[in-house]
Scaffold this motif. Structure first.
Motif, PDB file in Angstrom:
ATOM      1  N   PHE A   7      -7.714  18.801   1.859  1.00  0.00           N
ATOM      2  CA  PHE A   7      -6.088  17.938   2.119  1.00  0.00           C
ATOM      3  C   PHE A   7      -6.580  16.577   2.528  1.00  0.00           C
ATOM      4  CE2 PHE A   7      -5.053  22.338   3.499  1.00  0.00           C
ATOM      5  CZ  PHE A   7      -4.132  22.784   2.865  1.00  0.00           C
ATOM      6  N   ALA A   8      -6.059  15.520   1.952  1.00  0.00           N
ATOM      7  CA  ALA A   8      -6.404  14.252   2.329  1.00  0.00           C
ATOM      8  C   ALA A   8      -5.103  13.249   2.117  1.00  0.00           C
ATOM      9  CB  ALA A   8      -7.167  13.685   1.114  1.00  0.00           C
ATOM     10  N   VAL A   9      -5.101  12.406   3.001  1.00  0.00           N
ATOM     11  CA  VAL A   9      -3.985  11.277   3.265  1.00  0.00           C
ATOM     12  C   VAL A   9      -4.845  10.222   2.403  1.00  0.00           C
ATOM     13  CG1 VAL A   9      -2.829   9.765   4.758  1.00  0.00           C
ATOM     14  CG2 VAL A   9      -3.429  11.978   5.490  1.00  0.00           C
ATOM     15  N   VAL A  10      -4.050   9.924   1.213  1.00  0.00           N
ATOM     16  CA  VAL A  10      -4.760   8.628   0.427  1.00  0.00           C
ATOM     17  C   VAL A  10      -3.935   7.278   0.476  1.00  0.00           C
ATOM     18  CG1 VAL A  10      -5.277   8.213  -1.839  1.00  0.00           C
ATOM     19  CG2 VAL A  10      -5.541  10.646  -0.953  1.00  0.00           C
ATOM     20  N   GLU A  11      -4.764   6.334   0.436  1.00  0.00           N
ATOM     21  CA  GLU A  11      -3.999   4.905   0.566  1.00  0.00           C
ATOM     22  C   GLU A  11      -4.290   4.586  -0.930  1.00  0.00           C
ATOM     23  OE1 GLU A  11      -3.918   3.054   4.860  1.00  0.00           O
ATOM     24  OE2 GLU A  11      -5.454   2.535   3.396  1.00  0.00           O
ATOM     25  N   GLU A  12      -3.122   3.888  -1.614  1.00  0.00           N
ATOM     26  CA  GLU A  12      -3.395   3.152  -2.984  1.00  0.00           C
ATOM     27  C   GLU A  12      -2.799   1.867  -2.997  1.00  0.00           C
ATOM     28  OE1 GLU A  12      -2.177   4.053  -7.554  1.00  0.00           O
ATOM     29  OE2 GLU A  12      -1.636   5.477  -6.150  1.00  0.00           O
ATOM     30  N   ASP A  13      -3.635   0.940  -3.067  1.00  0.00           N
ATOM     31  CA  ASP A  13      -3.358  -0.535  -3.049  1.00  0.00           C
ATOM     32  C   ASP A  13      -2.272  -0.792  -4.368  1.00  0.00           C
ATOM     33  OD1 ASP A  13      -3.266  -3.257  -3.627  1.00  0.00           O
ATOM     34  OD2 ASP A  13      -4.301  -3.520  -1.683  1.00  0.00           O
ATOM     35  N   VAL A  70       1.041  -1.092   0.141  1.00  0.00           N
ATOM     36  CA  VAL A  70      -0.120  -0.077   0.071  1.00  0.00           C
ATOM     37  C   VAL A  70       0.843   1.129  -0.058  1.00  0.00           C
ATOM     38  CG1 VAL A  70      -1.830   1.499   1.095  1.00  0.00           C
ATOM     39  CG2 VAL A  70      -1.858  -1.221   1.176  1.00  0.00           C
ATOM     40  N   LYS A  71       0.585   2.350  -0.875  1.00  0.00           N
ATOM     41  CA  LYS A  71       1.169   3.281  -1.016  1.00  0.00           C
ATOM     42  C   LYS A  71       0.581   4.595  -0.410  1.00  0.00           C
ATOM     43  CE  LYS A  71       3.455   6.470  -4.235  1.00  0.00           C
ATOM     44  NZ  LYS A  71       3.591   6.977  -5.815  1.00  0.00           N
ATOM     45  N   VAL A  72       0.982   5.105   0.647  1.00  0.00           N
ATOM     46  CA  VAL A  72       0.301   6.386   1.292  1.00  0.00           C
ATOM     47  C   VAL A  72       0.936   7.855   0.815  1.00  0.00           C
ATOM     48  CG1 VAL A  72      -0.240   7.466   3.468  1.00  0.00           C
ATOM     49  CG2 VAL A  72      -0.029   4.946   3.209  1.00  0.00           C
ATOM     50  N   VAL A  96      -8.151   3.187  -4.563  1.00  0.00           N
ATOM     51  CA  VAL A  96      -7.463   4.281  -4.131  1.00  0.00           C
ATOM     52  C   VAL A  96      -8.679   4.788  -3.141  1.00  0.00           C
ATOM     53  CG1 VAL A  96      -6.676   6.593  -4.370  1.00  0.00           C
ATOM     54  CG2 VAL A  96      -6.243   4.545  -5.981  1.00  0.00           C
ATOM     55  N   LYS A  97      -8.246   5.306  -1.896  1.00  0.00           N
ATOM     56  CA  LYS A  97      -9.305   5.680  -1.080  1.00  0.00           C
ATOM     57  C   LYS A  97      -8.478   6.559   0.074  1.00  0.00           C
ATOM     58  CE  LYS A  97      -9.297   2.216   2.280  1.00  0.00           C
ATOM     59  NZ  LYS A  97      -9.795   1.036   3.140  1.00  0.00           N
ATOM     60  N   ALA A  98      -9.244   7.748   0.533  1.00  0.00           N
ATOM     61  CA  ALA A  98      -8.802   8.684   1.566  1.00  0.00           C
ATOM     62  C   ALA A  98      -9.020   8.070   2.889  1.00  0.00           C
ATOM     63  CB  ALA A  98      -9.439   9.852   1.175  1.00  0.00           C
ATOM     64  N   ILE A 153     -13.353  12.598  -4.124  1.00  0.00           N
ATOM     65  CA  ILE A 153     -12.454  13.781  -4.270  1.00  0.00           C
ATOM     66  C   ILE A 153     -12.004  13.560  -5.848  1.00  0.00           C
ATOM     67  CG2 ILE A 153     -10.502  14.838  -3.625  1.00  0.00           C
ATOM     68  CD1 ILE A 153     -10.748  13.666  -1.000  1.00  0.00           C
ATOM     69  N   ASP A 154     -12.065  14.819  -6.366  1.00  0.00           N
ATOM     70  CA  ASP A 154     -11.565  14.796  -7.868  1.00  0.00           C
ATOM     71  C   ASP A 154     -12.036  13.717  -8.683  1.00  0.00           C
ATOM     72  OD1 ASP A 154      -9.922  17.072  -7.218  1.00  0.00           O
ATOM     73  OD2 ASP A 154      -8.021  15.798  -7.170  1.00  0.00           O
ATOM     74  N   GLU A 155     -13.429  13.347  -8.228  1.00  0.00           N
ATOM     75  CA  GLU A 155     -14.248  12.340  -9.242  1.00  0.00           C
ATOM     76  C   GLU A 155     -13.732  10.950  -9.252  1.00  0.00           C
ATOM     77  OE1 GLU A 155     -14.708  13.891 -13.166  1.00  0.00           O
ATOM     78  OE2 GLU A 155     -16.013  15.412 -12.489  1.00  0.00           O
ATOM     79  N   CYS A 156     -12.837  10.752  -8.284  1.00  0.00           N
ATOM     80  CA  CYS A 156     -11.950   9.376  -8.268  1.00  0.00           C
ATOM     81  C   CYS A 156     -11.610   8.776  -7.065  1.00  0.00           C
ATOM     82  CB  CYS A 156     -10.912   9.130  -9.320  1.00  0.00           C
ATOM     83  SG  CYS A 156      -9.672  10.352  -9.014  1.00  0.00           S
TER      84      CYS A 156
END
Length: 239
Positions: free
Chosen positions: A74-80, A31-33, A86-88, A50-53
């Motif tokens: 402002f968001a902290v986002v996790e990307e698997d 997971v990338k943060v 992708v989710k905040a 956020i930003d439609e995606c």
């Protein structure tokens, strides 16, 4: 006998490989943060985009500002990295300390840029684009690395733009954060906010020290490893 031994060995190798593959399927993907700014484009009772995606649940929204569609956050986002999901995991509405809710005059445009240098009374965003300090909003003194929003127009027959107002691209007030370190005339707050005494407003007689708890006004700025710069600091108490 040798043939039977080889068959048995091959069976156990296949079994081991299958077990390893199954274990890999059970293990969570990497997971990338990352942190980001974006615009709320959809908002329902319990979730939004956020930003439609980028999906977020309303229970991860912080702060006391009601969230609405069109709000900058402002968001902290996790990307698997495996599933690409992708989710905040944290969403904070932007409180703009230098907010100007008036609409620009007809015929003006908005330019966003980063300060590359300041010479005498001129601010340079890039080569050939500069503005006078007297166009900057009250209470803000730009510093190299700051991101600015410039309202400008083109004068007939002129080769350069005319700036009408200059303000920080993003700004907010942060309360009760700890000074992490001080080195000479520079320091860091909360391990994430840069400050320099050369462009910091603070009470007369106060000298920032590590572990002091302070309230600060910060602006978006590119400063080495940091994305924010404190422009004002008020001590709350000292350790």
């Amino acid at each position: 006998m040798l043939r039977l031994l080889n068959r048995a060995l091959a069976f156990f190798q296949r079994r081991r490989a299958n077990l390893h593959e199954g274990w890999q399927r059970l293990m969570p993907g990497p997971v990338k943060v990352r942190t980001m700014q974006g615009i709320v484009t959809k908002l329902c009772d319990d979730h939004g985009l956020i930003d439609e995606c980028i999906y977020f649940s309303t229970d991860v929204v912080t702060g006391n500002i009601p969230l609405t569609v069109g709000h900058r956050v402002f968001a902290v986002v996790e990307e698997d990295q495996v599933s690409s999901e992708v989710k905040a995991i944290k969403v904070e509405p932007v409180y703009d300390y230098f907010a100007n809710f008036g609409m620009p005059d007809p015929g003006t445009k908005i330019l966003i840029g980063c300060v590359v240098s300041i010479m005498e009374d001129m601010i340079y965003i890039h080569k050939g684009t500069s503005f006078c300090l007297d166009t900057v909003c009250e209470g803000f003194v730009p510093y190299k690395g700051d991101w600015l929003e410039v309202v400008y127009s083109m004068e007939p027959g002129a080769a350069h733009i005319k700036a009408h107002s200059v303000r920080p691209l993003s700004s907010r007030q942060v309360e009760e954060v700890k000074i992490s370190s001080v080195h000479g005339r520079e320091g860091v707050i909360d391990d994430s906010i840069f400050f320099t005494l050369d462009s910091l407003q603070f009470p007369a007689g106060y000298v920032p020290q590590p572990c002091d708890i302070v309230n600060v006004v910060i602006v978006e700025s590119t400063q080495s490893c940091y994305l924010w710069r404190a422009i004002s600091m008020t001590p709350v108490y000292k350790y």
